[in-house]
Design an enzyme around this catalytic site. Structure first.
Site, mmCIF file in Angstrom:
data_model
loop_
_atom_site.group_PDB
_atom_site.id
_atom_site.type_symbol
_atom_site.label_atom_id
_atom_site.label_comp_id
_atom_site.label_asym_id
_atom_site.label_seq_id
_atom_site.Cartn_x
_atom_site.Cartn_y
_atom_site.Cartn_z
ATOM 1 N N CYS A 1 50.614 68.459 149.724
ATOM 2 C CA CYS A 1 49.294 67.897 150.012
ATOM 3 C C CYS A 1 48.210 68.731 149.331
ATOM 4 O O CYS A 1 48.184 68.800 148.108
ATOM 5 C CB CYS A 1 49.079 67.762 151.519
ATOM 6 N N HIS B 1 53.611 63.945 152.325
ATOM 7 C CA HIS B 1 54.160 64.988 153.196
ATOM 8 C C HIS B 1 55.666 64.782 153.366
ATOM 9 O O HIS B 1 56.076 63.931 154.156
ATOM 10 C CB HIS B 1 53.485 64.932 154.572
ATOM 11 N N GLU C 1 57.660 66.587 154.952
ATOM 12 C CA GLU C 1 58.017 66.960 156.330
ATOM 13 C C GLU C 1 57.716 65.848 157.330
ATOM 14 O O GLU C 1 58.156 65.908 158.489
ATOM 15 C CB GLU C 1 57.291 68.254 156.729
#
Length: 208
Positions: free
Chosen positions: A85, A190, A192
């Site tokens: 990001c 992202h 994650e």
């Protein structure tokens, strides 16, 4: 293998930490720190980033020697680094969020606000979006083109050298959502927060 997730007070990075630890299991030692010696001795580094371009750059600069250590790790020693990001956005020369701010300058380019085309596109760009893989990238091994990843951002990285772009996403225009330049990797989305495919990208980075 030692992997450092750089903790420089840039917001909540618990989901990044948890995802890397889930993938690493007991095979990889994951450190979460801004300790310069631990970063230097790492095999790989992860640079997360939440908030504005300026706030993240300011937070990096607030830790004495951190930017120099990251430059040494990435540019001089050419060890693998993954920016996530705003971590990716800081690769740029300049960012224009809040005010003009100097970035790390690892990949020449700028970070500008996404053109919402007179409010046709909502900002921030939040949610799942399809990615278009435009060149073979080590972190996309086993990831099919047109896969969906999770985004939260209002600004986009525009690199001068388009050959570093490994994937784009269509939101207002073709936004850069992944780059690869030698040992430097970055995702605007992202991983994650991108379910199993995101964990696969993390696994690919750890396997470099």
């Amino acid at each position: 293998m030692n992997v450092t997730i750089v903790d420089y007070n840039s917001g909540n990075i618990s989901s990044v930490i948890n995802s890397f630890k889930e993938v690493a299991k007991d095979k990889v030692n994951i450190e979460v720190t801004s300790d310069l010696n631990k970063i230097r001795s790492s095999d790989k580094v992860v640079l997360p980033g939440q908030g504005s371009f300026k706030s993240c750059v300011d937070a990096l600069n607030a830790i004495n020697g951190l930017v120099e250590t990251l430059n040494e790790f990435t540019v001089t020693n050419k060890k693998p680094l993954l920016g996530i990001c705003v971590g990716l956005q800081m690769f740029a020369d300049l960012g224009y969020e809040e005010t003009e701010t100097k970035g790390l300058g690892w990949i020449s380019g700028k970070v500008s606000k996404i053109d919402n085309q007179n409010n046709k596109f909502k900002l921030p760009h939040i949610g799942w979006n399809e990615i278009n893989i435009v060149k073979e990238s080590k972190i996309f091994e086993g990831i099919k083109n047109k896969s969906h990843m999770y985004f939260v951002h209002s600004y986009e990285f525009i690199p001068d050298d388009k050959s570093v772009i490994s994937a784009t996403t269509d939101y207002s225009s073709n936004i850069v959502c992944s780059v690869e330049k030698e040992n430097i990797f970055g995702t605007q989305f992202h991983p994650e927060k991108s379910d199993k495919l995101g964990l696969k990208i993390i696994e690919n980075f750890l396997n470099l």
